[in-house]
Design a protein around this motif. Structure first.
Motif, PDB file in Angstrom:
ATOM      1  N   ASP A   5      14.066 -46.489 -70.346  1.00 19.39           N
ATOM      2  CA  ASP A   5      13.068 -45.839 -69.505  1.00 19.39           C
ATOM      3  C   ASP A   5      12.622 -44.539 -70.176  1.00 19.39           C
ATOM      4  O   ASP A   5      13.448 -43.652 -70.417  1.00 19.39           O
ATOM      5  CB  ASP A   5      13.691 -45.534 -68.136  1.00 19.39           C
ATOM      6  CG  ASP A   5      12.712 -44.843 -67.191  1.00 19.39           C
ATOM      7  OD1 ASP A   5      11.564 -44.579 -67.574  1.00 19.39           O
ATOM      8  OD2 ASP A   5      13.135 -44.539 -66.054  1.00 19.39           O
ATOM      9  N   PRO A   6      11.341 -44.379 -70.493  1.00 19.13           N
ATOM     10  CA  PRO A   6      10.884 -43.144 -71.162  1.00 19.13           C
ATOM     11  C   PRO A   6      11.077 -41.893 -70.313  1.00 19.13           C
ATOM     12  O   PRO A   6      11.128 -40.787 -70.842  1.00 19.13           O
ATOM     13  CB  PRO A   6       9.401 -43.411 -71.434  1.00 19.13           C
ATOM     14  CG  PRO A   6       9.021 -44.484 -70.476  1.00 19.13           C
ATOM     15  CD  PRO A   6      10.243 -45.323 -70.285  1.00 19.13           C
ATOM     16  N   ASP A   7      11.199 -42.073 -68.986  1.00 19.24           N
ATOM     17  CA  ASP A   7      11.410 -40.939 -68.094  1.00 19.24           C
ATOM     18  C   ASP A   7      12.886 -40.708 -67.763  1.00 19.24           C
ATOM     19  O   ASP A   7      13.212 -39.904 -66.880  1.00 19.24           O
ATOM     20  CB  ASP A   7      10.625 -41.125 -66.795  1.00 19.24           C
ATOM     21  CG  ASP A   7       9.127 -40.994 -67.005  1.00 19.24           C
ATOM     22  OD1 ASP A   7       8.724 -40.178 -67.855  1.00 19.24           O
ATOM     23  OD2 ASP A   7       8.364 -41.707 -66.322  1.00 19.24           O
ATOM     24  N   ALA A   8      13.766 -41.396 -68.472  1.00 23.43           N
ATOM     25  CA  ALA A   8      15.199 -41.162 -68.279  1.00 23.43           C
ATOM     26  C   ALA A   8      15.543 -39.737 -68.676  1.00 23.43           C
ATOM     27  O   ALA A   8      14.985 -39.184 -69.633  1.00 23.43           O
ATOM     28  CB  ALA A   8      16.013 -42.148 -69.112  1.00 23.43           C
ATOM     29  N   VAL A   9      16.461 -39.125 -67.939  1.00 21.17           N
ATOM     30  CA  VAL A   9      16.900 -37.760 -68.252  1.00 21.17           C
ATOM     31  C   VAL A   9      17.954 -37.828 -69.355  1.00 21.17           C
ATOM     32  O   VAL A   9      18.894 -38.634 -69.284  1.00 21.17           O
ATOM     33  CB  VAL A   9      17.495 -37.075 -67.008  1.00 21.17           C
ATOM     34  CG1 VAL A   9      18.074 -35.705 -67.363  1.00 21.17           C
ATOM     35  CG2 VAL A   9      16.424 -36.930 -65.929  1.00 21.17           C
ATOM     36  N   VAL A  10      17.786 -37.015 -70.372  1.00 21.67           N
ATOM     37  CA  VAL A  10      18.749 -36.987 -71.469  1.00 21.67           C
ATOM     38  C   VAL A  10      19.253 -35.567 -71.697  1.00 21.67           C
ATOM     39  O   VAL A  10      18.559 -34.589 -71.417  1.00 21.67           O
ATOM     40  CB  VAL A  10      18.158 -37.551 -72.787  1.00 21.67           C
ATOM     41  CG1 VAL A  10      17.806 -39.019 -72.632  1.00 21.67           C
ATOM     42  CG2 VAL A  10      16.936 -36.748 -73.234  1.00 21.67           C
ATOM     43  N   SER A  11      20.468 -35.493 -72.187  1.00 22.04           N
ATOM     44  CA  SER A  11      21.052 -34.208 -72.564  1.00 22.04           C
ATOM     45  C   SER A  11      20.747 -33.925 -74.022  1.00 22.04           C
ATOM     46  O   SER A  11      20.953 -34.777 -74.884  1.00 22.04           O
ATOM     47  CB  SER A  11      22.571 -34.249 -72.363  1.00 22.04           C
ATOM     48  OG  SER A  11      23.189 -33.191 -73.073  1.00 22.04           O
ATOM     49  N   MET A  12      20.267 -32.730 -74.300  1.00 26.41           N
ATOM     50  CA  MET A  12      20.013 -32.301 -75.675  1.00 26.41           C
ATOM     51  C   MET A  12      20.986 -31.193 -76.073  1.00 26.41           C
ATOM     52  O   MET A  12      20.692 -30.349 -76.910  1.00 26.41           O
ATOM     53  CB  MET A  12      18.561 -31.830 -75.826  1.00 26.41           C
ATOM     54  CG  MET A  12      17.525 -32.891 -75.460  1.00 26.41           C
ATOM     55  SD  MET A  12      17.794 -34.493 -76.259  1.00 26.41           S
ATOM     56  CE  MET A  12      17.691 -34.029 -77.982  1.00 26.41           C
ATOM     57  N   ASN A  13      22.173 -31.228 -75.470  1.00 31.08           N
ATOM     58  CA  ASN A  13      23.221 -30.243 -75.767  1.00 31.08           C
ATOM     59  C   ASN A  13      22.786 -28.822 -75.431  1.00 31.08           C
ATOM     60  O   ASN A  13      22.973 -27.894 -76.216  1.00 31.08           O
ATOM     61  CB  ASN A  13      23.680 -30.337 -77.227  1.00 31.08           C
ATOM     62  CG  ASN A  13      24.909 -31.221 -77.382  1.00 31.08           C
ATOM     63  OD1 ASN A  13      25.527 -31.628 -76.393  1.00 31.08           O
ATOM     64  ND2 ASN A  13      25.278 -31.519 -78.604  1.00 31.08           N
ATOM     65  N   LEU A  14      22.226 -28.660 -74.227  1.00 28.72           N
ATOM     66  CA  LEU A  14      21.999 -27.321 -73.697  1.00 28.72           C
ATOM     67  C   LEU A  14      22.818 -27.240 -72.406  1.00 28.72           C
ATOM     68  O   LEU A  14      22.417 -27.740 -71.365  1.00 28.72           O
ATOM     69  CB  LEU A  14      20.510 -27.064 -73.421  1.00 28.72           C
ATOM     70  CG  LEU A  14      20.102 -25.589 -73.277  1.00 28.72           C
ATOM     71  CD1 LEU A  14      18.595 -25.434 -73.335  1.00 28.72           C
ATOM     72  CD2 LEU A  14      20.633 -24.937 -72.011  1.00 28.72           C
TER      73      LEU A  14
END
Length: 306
Positions: free
Chosen positions: A210-219
């Motif tokens: 899903d392109p709108d999935a929430v992802v962690s970018m290590n913040l």
């Protein structure tokens, strides 16, 4: 209120082909971490802690450490600047490091290396990523009201705002419920295709995401009490890793385990900004162009150099 920005800048940059943390990509030769530092200071952060390899201390000092020693916080106080070394010297004595290992032990170990320099609420980021202005405002405000024990925060990004066509990337794909993190899946080979499809391609599969999935970018935002969990998790990792010379102890995996054990609650702060970073050398031109646009739009002054 005090808060520390902790920058993880000790990775080898093997996929990039060099020390990407100190590659000048801004219009004035700025390195990416200078943008995070600039945004953190204006959000209210009072300390900067660099986690780096010993062989680039002088270089980082010359590029941004020297002028930061003359910088002031939002309320006019001197900015505190510290250097923490990520090296094998900090690995506990019970573990014998394989002679062939050259890769760092990962982000959990990196943050542990900063333990002696952090005694206030803190935010952890990758030094070679751009997070956007609002992310630091949001995490700073959350840190000021975060309970001392059992709580953390992260800034989440939409998956579609974190990928490009320059190869495969790893993302911590998040599950959330009512603004709280319920799980993180470290997805290793995400690829953006020309038609806009985003898929997990690990093991030759083609699992559409899903392109709108929430992802962690290590913040991530933590209270210093979290260090005991970092230490416990890293020691358990070393007991299990054996002589595997490539395996890393990763922060999203630790968070996921603490969530499963109900030892941590993580508030998810949303960002609509576009994240970008330098995983591959092909990313450099795109990053440089995006930064130029931000300067031209007045998000940043003509140069961050002082």
């Amino acid at each position: 209120m005090k808060a520390a920005l902790v920058l993880m800048a000790a990775g080898l940059g093997s996929r990039y082909g060099g020390n990407k943390q100190v590659d000048g990509v801004g219009p004035g030769g700025e390195i990416l971490m200078e943008y995070s530092i600039h945004d953190a200071i204006r959000a209210g952060f009072t300390k900067v802690v660099f986690i780096i390899k010993e062989d680039i201390v002088d270089l980082v000092d010359r590029l941004c450490g020297n002028y930061l020693r003359t910088a002031t916080t939002r309320d006019g106080q001197p900015l505190e600047v510290c250097y923490a070394m990520q090296s094998y010297d900090s690995v506990p004595d019970f573990y014998e490091i394989p002679a062939q290992r050259t890769k760092p032990f990962g982000t959990v170990h990196a943050v542990l290396c900063a333990k002696d320099y952090v005694n206030e609420p803190f935010c952890v980021i990758n030094a070679d990523d751009y997070y956007g202005v609002d992310a630091f405002r949001a995490i700073y405000e959350e840190l000021q009201q975060m309970p001392q024990e059992g709580h953390a925060a992260m800034v989440g990004y939409l998956l579609k705002n974190t990928v490009s066509e320059n190869g495969t990337v790893t993302r911590g794909v998040c599950r959330t419920e009512n603004g709280w993190l319920t799980g993180v899946k470290e997805t290793m080979k995400i690829r953006l295709f020309a038609d806009g499809t985003i898929a997990d391609t690990e093991n030759g599969a083609m699992d559409i995401l899903d392109p709108d999935a929430v992802v962690s970018m290590n913040l991530w935002g933590f209270q210093p009490a979290i260090f005991k969990e970092f230490e416990s998790y890293f020691h358990n990792f070393l007991h299990q890793v054996g002589d595997d010379i490539k395996r890393e102890c990763l922060l999203p995996s630790m968070i996921g385990e603490l969530l499963e054990k109900e030892k941590l609650q993580v508030k998810v702060l949303s960002s609509a900004d576009r994240w970008f970073g330098m995983t591959y050398h092909e990313d450099r031109q795109t990053v440089s162009e995006e930064l130029q646009k931000l300067h031209e739009a007045g998000v940043y002054p003509p140069t961050l150099k002082r």
